[in-house]
Design a protein around this motif. Structure first.
Motif, PDB file in Angstrom:
ATOM      1  N   ALA A 137       0.818  -1.214   0.000  1.00 55.61           N
ATOM      2  CA  ALA A 137       0.000   0.000   0.000  1.00 55.61           C
ATOM      3  C   ALA A 137       0.852   1.264   0.000  1.00 55.61           C
ATOM      4  CB  ALA A 137      -0.929  -0.002   1.219  1.00 55.61           C
ATOM      5  N   GLY A 138       2.158   1.121   0.120  1.00 53.59           N
ATOM      6  CA  GLY A 138       3.052   2.268   0.085  1.00 53.59           C
ATOM      7  C   GLY A 138       3.369   2.873   1.437  1.00 53.59           C
ATOM      8  N   LEU A 139       3.011   2.202   2.512  1.00 51.89           N
ATOM      9  CA  LEU A 139       3.247   2.763   3.844  1.00 51.89           C
ATOM     10  C   LEU A 139       4.712   2.764   4.237  1.00 51.89           C
ATOM     11  CD1 LEU A 139       0.202   1.350   5.804  1.00 51.89           C
ATOM     12  CD2 LEU A 139       0.545   3.656   4.937  1.00 51.89           C
ATOM     13  N   ASN A 143     -10.177   1.115  -7.265  1.00 46.36           N
ATOM     14  CA  ASN A 143      -9.933   2.556  -7.314  1.00 46.36           C
ATOM     15  C   ASN A 143      -8.449   2.860  -7.241  1.00 46.36           C
ATOM     16  OD1 ASN A 143     -12.643   3.149  -7.498  1.00 46.36           O
ATOM     17  ND2 ASN A 143     -12.896   3.502  -5.307  1.00 46.36           N
ATOM     18  N   SER A 144      -7.734   2.099  -6.428  1.00 41.73           N
ATOM     19  CA  SER A 144      -6.301   2.310  -6.279  1.00 41.73           C
ATOM     20  C   SER A 144      -5.586   2.037  -7.602  1.00 41.73           C
ATOM     21  CB  SER A 144      -5.759   1.405  -5.182  1.00 41.73           C
ATOM     22  OG  SER A 144      -4.373   1.559  -5.071  1.00 41.73           O
ATOM     23  N   ARG A 145      -6.003   0.987  -8.290  1.00 39.81           N
ATOM     24  CA  ARG A 145      -5.399   0.672  -9.587  1.00 39.81           C
ATOM     25  C   ARG A 145      -5.710   1.756 -10.614  1.00 39.81           C
ATOM     26  NH1 ARG A 145      -6.765  -4.795  -8.235  1.00 39.81           N
ATOM     27  NH2 ARG A 145      -8.808  -4.492  -9.128  1.00 39.81           N
ATOM     28  N   LYS A 146      -6.885   2.406 -10.491  1.00 37.02           N
ATOM     29  CA  LYS A 146      -7.286   3.450 -11.425  1.00 37.02           C
ATOM     30  C   LYS A 146      -6.667   4.794 -11.074  1.00 37.02           C
ATOM     31  CE  LYS A 146     -11.708   1.239 -12.365  1.00 37.02           C
ATOM     32  NZ  LYS A 146     -13.139   1.309 -12.126  1.00 37.02           N
ATOM     33  N   ALA A 172      -4.652   8.499   7.691  1.00 33.71           N
ATOM     34  CA  ALA A 172      -4.188   9.693   8.390  1.00 33.71           C
ATOM     35  C   ALA A 172      -2.735   9.565   8.793  1.00 33.71           C
ATOM     36  CB  ALA A 172      -5.049   9.940   9.626  1.00 33.71           C
ATOM     37  N   SER A 173      -1.896  10.423   8.277  1.00 35.86           N
ATOM     38  CA  SER A 173      -0.476  10.500   8.645  1.00 35.86           C
ATOM     39  C   SER A 173       0.252   9.176   8.594  1.00 35.86           C
ATOM     40  CB  SER A 173      -0.340  11.091  10.055  1.00 35.86           C
ATOM     41  OG  SER A 173      -0.904  12.351  10.102  1.00 35.86           O
ATOM     42  N   GLY A 174      -0.214   8.242   7.829  1.00 41.77           N
ATOM     43  CA  GLY A 174       0.418   6.936   7.763  1.00 41.77           C
ATOM     44  C   GLY A 174      -0.281   5.959   8.678  1.00 41.77           C
ATOM     45  N   ALA A 175       0.295   4.753   8.785  1.00 45.04           N
ATOM     46  CA  ALA A 175      -0.286   3.758   9.671  1.00 45.04           C
ATOM     47  C   ALA A 175       0.756   2.697   9.983  1.00 45.04           C
ATOM     48  CB  ALA A 175      -1.499   3.125   9.025  1.00 45.04           C
TER      49      ALA A 175
END
Length: 98
Positions: free
Chosen positions: A37-39, A76-79, A87-90
């Motif tokens: 997810a890019g975190l 949606n993420s792929r699009k 919020a501010s990461g996780a």
């Protein structure tokens, strides 16, 4: 017949090892998902990350994170759209970083 305390201690030790193994497996799974997810690229303090993960867990426990919504968010993420910004990461919390 009651168990001697040594047997109980042995059972506790085995259960603690099983718990450690299960927690490691869960942490690795969540860590892989967070990285996808890019975190891993987000620079923020662990407290903020933990708070965001707690909010996310609360959403899923309350039924807001159904599998259908998860599929929609992935689409949606792929699009290029983002379903619900974190919020501010996780972070998964604890004293180690993923």
């Amino acid at each position: 017949m009651k168990k001697p305390s040594s047997k109980i201690r042995d059972e506790i030790a085995k259960l603690q090892e099983q718990l450690k193994t299960a927690e490691t497996r869960e942490a690795e799974r969540i860590g892989r998902i967070a990285l996808k997810a890019g975190l891993g690229e987000i620079e923020t303090d662990e407290n903020s990350l933990q708070a965001a993960f707690e909010d996310l867990a609360k959403r899923f426990r309350e039924g807001e994170g159904s599998s259908t919504e998860g599929k929609r968010a992935a689409e949606n993420s792929r699009k290029g759209a983002h379903a619900a910004p974190v919020a501010s990461g996780a972070a998964a919390g604890g004293d180690s970083e993923a």
